[in-house]
Scaffold this motif. Structure first.
Motif, mmCIF file in Angstrom:
data_model
loop_
_atom_site.group_PDB
_atom_site.id
_atom_site.type_symbol
_atom_site.label_atom_id
_atom_site.label_comp_id
_atom_site.label_asym_id
_atom_site.label_seq_id
_atom_site.Cartn_x
_atom_site.Cartn_y
_atom_site.Cartn_z
ATOM 1 N N GLU A 226 0.836 -1.211 0.000
ATOM 2 C CA GLU A 226 0.000 0.000 0.000
ATOM 3 C C GLU A 226 0.868 1.257 0.000
ATOM 4 O O GLU A 226 0.553 2.242 -0.686
ATOM 5 N N ILE A 227 1.952 1.208 0.758
ATOM 6 C CA ILE A 227 2.882 2.337 0.796
ATOM 7 C C ILE A 227 3.533 2.532 -0.571
ATOM 8 O O ILE A 227 3.645 3.659 -1.080
ATOM 9 N N GLU A 228 3.962 1.442 -1.191
ATOM 10 C CA GLU A 228 4.600 1.530 -2.511
ATOM 11 C C GLU A 228 3.627 2.086 -3.546
ATOM 12 O O GLU A 228 4.003 2.929 -4.375
ATOM 13 N N SER A 229 2.398 1.633 -3.499
ATOM 14 C CA SER A 229 1.392 2.132 -4.430
ATOM 15 C C SER A 229 1.154 3.618 -4.219
ATOM 16 O O SER A 229 1.021 4.390 -5.186
ATOM 17 N N ALA A 230 1.126 4.046 -2.952
ATOM 18 C CA ALA A 230 0.920 5.462 -2.641
ATOM 19 C C ALA A 230 2.086 6.311 -3.140
ATOM 20 O O ALA A 230 1.883 7.398 -3.695
ATOM 21 N N CYS A 231 3.308 5.815 -2.944
ATOM 22 C CA CYS A 231 4.488 6.546 -3.419
ATOM 23 C C CYS A 231 4.427 6.761 -4.931
ATOM 24 O O CYS A 231 4.720 7.862 -5.430
ATOM 25 N N ARG A 232 4.056 5.721 -5.648
ATOM 26 C CA ARG A 232 3.961 5.834 -7.102
ATOM 27 C C ARG A 232 2.858 6.818 -7.505
ATOM 28 O O ARG A 232 3.048 7.646 -8.408
ATOM 29 N N GLU A 233 1.706 6.717 -6.846
ATOM 30 C CA GLU A 233 0.582 7.580 -7.198
ATOM 31 C C GLU A 233 0.899 9.054 -6.937
ATOM 32 O O GLU A 233 0.621 9.913 -7.776
ATOM 33 N N ILE A 234 1.498 9.325 -5.792
ATOM 34 C CA ILE A 234 1.868 10.705 -5.473
ATOM 35 C C ILE A 234 2.942 11.205 -6.436
ATOM 36 O O ILE A 234 2.879 12.340 -6.935
ATOM 37 N N SER A 235 3.911 10.352 -6.726
ATOM 38 C CA SER A 235 5.002 10.737 -7.622
ATOM 39 C C SER A 235 4.520 11.046 -9.031
ATOM 40 O O SER A 235 5.055 11.935 -9.701
ATOM 41 N N GLU A 236 3.518 10.319 -9.485
ATOM 42 C CA GLU A 236 2.958 10.593 -10.808
ATOM 43 C C GLU A 236 2.333 11.983 -10.875
ATOM 44 O O GLU A 236 2.317 12.615 -11.929
ATOM 45 N N ARG A 237 1.849 12.459 -9.722
ATOM 46 C CA ARG A 237 1.158 13.749 -9.698
ATOM 47 C C ARG A 237 2.075 14.935 -9.433
ATOM 48 O O ARG A 237 1.792 16.046 -9.881
ATOM 49 N N ILE A 238 3.193 14.723 -8.709
ATOM 50 C CA ILE A 238 4.060 15.869 -8.395
ATOM 51 C C ILE A 238 5.466 15.746 -8.977
ATOM 52 O O ILE A 238 6.259 16.674 -8.864
ATOM 53 N N THR A 239 5.793 14.615 -9.585
ATOM 54 C CA THR A 239 7.086 14.343 -10.233
ATOM 55 C C THR A 239 8.306 14.778 -9.411
ATOM 56 O O THR A 239 9.113 15.587 -9.867
ATOM 57 N N PRO A 240 8.466 14.229 -8.205
ATOM 58 C CA PRO A 240 9.675 14.510 -7.430
ATOM 59 C C PRO A 240 10.798 13.568 -7.844
ATOM 60 O O PRO A 240 10.570 12.600 -8.579
ATOM 61 N N ASP A 241 12.003 13.833 -7.380
ATOM 62 C CA ASP A 241 13.087 12.865 -7.570
ATOM 63 C C ASP A 241 12.824 11.621 -6.719
ATOM 64 O O ASP A 241 13.125 10.502 -7.133
ATOM 65 N N ALA A 242 12.263 11.856 -5.523
ATOM 66 C CA ALA A 242 12.011 10.742 -4.604
ATOM 67 C C ALA A 242 10.840 11.063 -3.694
ATOM 68 O O ALA A 242 10.458 12.231 -3.532
ATOM 69 N N MET A 243 10.267 10.016 -3.118
ATOM 70 C CA MET A 243 9.207 10.136 -2.111
ATOM 71 C C MET A 243 9.647 9.390 -0.866
ATOM 72 O O MET A 243 10.201 8.295 -0.965
ATOM 73 N N MET A 244 9.399 9.984 0.288
ATOM 74 C CA MET A 244 9.658 9.305 1.552
ATOM 75 C C MET A 244 8.381 9.339 2.378
ATOM 76 O O MET A 244 7.794 10.408 2.566
ATOM 77 N N ILE A 245 7.950 8.187 2.859
ATOM 78 C CA ILE A 245 6.810 8.136 3.762
ATOM 79 C C ILE A 245 7.297 7.546 5.083
ATOM 80 O O ILE A 245 7.790 6.406 5.122
ATOM 81 N N THR A 246 7.206 8.338 6.153
ATOM 82 C CA THR A 246 7.604 7.841 7.464
ATOM 83 C C THR A 246 6.431 7.065 8.066
ATOM 84 O O THR A 246 5.272 7.436 7.903
ATOM 85 N N ARG A 247 6.761 5.981 8.791
ATOM 86 C CA ARG A 247 5.720 5.022 9.173
ATOM 87 C C ARG A 247 5.722 4.662 10.656
ATOM 88 O O ARG A 247 5.283 3.590 11.056
ATOM 89 N N GLY A 248 6.203 5.570 11.493
ATOM 90 C CA GLY A 248 6.181 5.317 12.926
ATOM 91 C C GLY A 248 7.014 4.114 13.304
ATOM 92 O O GLY A 248 8.192 4.011 12.979
ATOM 93 N N GLU A 249 6.373 3.159 13.998
ATOM 94 C CA GLU A 249 7.099 1.979 14.469
ATOM 95 C C GLU A 249 7.558 1.074 13.342
ATOM 96 O O GLU A 249 8.363 0.157 13.549
ATOM 97 N N LYS A 250 7.079 1.329 12.110
ATOM 98 C CA LYS A 250 7.516 0.535 10.954
ATOM 99 C C LYS A 250 8.663 1.197 10.186
ATOM 100 O O LYS A 250 9.052 0.730 9.117
ATOM 101 N N GLY A 251 9.187 2.290 10.715
ATOM 102 C CA GLY A 251 10.323 2.928 10.068
ATOM 103 C C GLY A 251 9.927 3.885 8.961
ATOM 104 O O GLY A 251 9.034 4.709 9.125
ATOM 105 N N MET A 252 10.569 3.759 7.811
ATOM 106 C CA MET A 252 10.257 4.638 6.675
ATOM 107 C C MET A 252 10.444 3.897 5.364
ATOM 108 O O MET A 252 11.176 2.902 5.287
ATOM 109 N N SER A 253 9.762 4.399 4.336
ATOM 110 C CA SER A 253 9.890 3.844 2.983
ATOM 111 C C SER A 253 10.274 4.959 2.032
ATOM 112 O O SER A 253 9.730 6.064 2.110
ATOM 113 N N ILE A 254 11.216 4.667 1.141
ATOM 114 C CA ILE A 254 11.707 5.654 0.170
ATOM 115 C C ILE A 254 11.561 5.095 -1.233
ATOM 116 O O ILE A 254 11.851 3.922 -1.473
#
Length: 338
Positions: A226-254
């Motif tokens: 779900e996080i990976e899908s969200a990163c792709r969806e957001i990236s398609e809309r704002i075209t950043p070099d990278a996306m980072m989503i912090t996830r509390g006790e689960k760390g972070m995804s880049i």
């Protein structure tokens, strides 16, 4: 993944040579600290006997404080009121590696400095009192800001947009800042507000937590997929070099958009006392270390370790270079070979 000790020390040396421009909502955090020994006869509430008081930087000011703690000089744009809280905020900023000429404050004659007062007894927050008026910048105020901003961007190694949705970062100012940065080939990193989420077009990286990203997309985000899908969806809309989503006790995804690569970094926090300001630490350390030569993945690892350090402290805490190195070594992320 490990970071070579030689690279870490080389990056540490560069930190003092760069400047990071912080643009956003300045807040003064006030703490009244004491003890409770009785209940008020006037109402069923505790009476806090205040024994200590302190003021610190909040909002985008905490980003500046984090920069100073790791040895980076800051350039600061924000708004304060013409009041004692504003004077305190300005004084504290100047004591945090910000030169007077690099402190560009819009002083409002009608709005107060945003002040958040926390009353604490025996390490427990009893209540919080907020004093603020949320009013967007006027067109004239934006024009005044932009007059000097172009030169300050040229002097910067990177720009952080620290958006607390208090009125300073208006949609038009956000777009103007990003355009100026892209023209000067300066990286822009964003700690976003949901209300502005998809305005941050063509930036280097955005660092929302999973609640913010999920709210922006209208869905809950929990699993890696779900996080990976969200990163792709957001990236398609704002075209950043990278996306980072912090996830509390689960760390972070880049997510690196150009290579379509994901990194899931587990949390390293051993004990969590206070998550206040953890997001500020993440974007600060990430930005500073990327601007000093580290890769996206390396800087993300450092920022994750740094966040793990600050959540083990009380209040909007910061991290230092020795703490980062010690934590990397303890966690097995430091390659001691030089």
């Amino acid at each position: 993944m490990k970071i070579k000790k030689s690279l870490l020390h080389k990056t540490f040396a560069k930190l003092s040579q760069i400047k990071v421009l912080v643009i956003g909502d300045l807040i003064l955090d006030e703490y009244l600290i004491g003890s409770v020994e009785r209940i008020s006869p006037e109402a069923p509430v505790p009476v806090v006997w205040v024994r200590n008081e302190k003021q610190t930087l909040g909002g985008s000011g905490n980003v500046v404080q984090n920069l100073s703690s790791i040895g980076v000089n800051g350039i600061v744009y924000g708004r304060i009121g013409n009041d004692k809280a504003g004077e305190s905020l300005e004084r504290i900023l100047l004591s945090n590696s910000v030169a007077k000429e690099d402190l560009v404050l819009l002083k409002s004659k009608t709005l107060p400095t945003i002040l958040k007062t926390r009353i604490i007894a025996s390490h427990q927050q009893v209540c919080r009192v907020d004093r603020e008026e949320i009013v967007p910048l006027t067109e004239a105020e934006e024009a005044t800001i932009l007059e000097t901003l172009k030169q300050k961007i040229k002097e910067s190694s990177a720009v952080i947009l620290s958006d607390y949705d208090k009125g300073y970062l208006t949609p038009s100012l956000i777009q103007s800042v990003i355009s100026l940065c892209n023209a000067e080939e300066k990286i822009v990193t964003v700690d976003p507000q949901v209300s502005h989420f998809f305005l941050y077009q063509n930036i280097h990286i955005m660092t929302p937590n999973h609640h913010e990203a999920g709210k922006a997309l209208g869905k809950k985000l929990a699993s890696d997929s779900e996080i990976e899908s969200a990163c792709r969806e957001i990236s398609e809309r704002i075209t950043p070099d990278a996306m980072m989503i912090t996830r509390g006790e689960k760390g972070m995804s880049i997510y690196e958009r150009k290579t379509n690569t994901f990194y899931h970094i587990p949390t390293v926090a051993k004990e969590v006392f206070d998550v206040t300001g953890a997001g500020d630490t993440v974007i600060t350390t990430y930005t500073a270390f990327v601007a000093s030569g580290m890769s996206i993945k390396e800087a993300a690892l450092v920022s994750n370790v740094s966040a793990g350090i600050v959540v083990g402290k009380l209040g909007a805490a910061t991290v230092t270079q020795p703490e980062i190195e010690d934590a990397l070594r303890t966690l097995g992320y430091l390659d001691e070979e030089v």
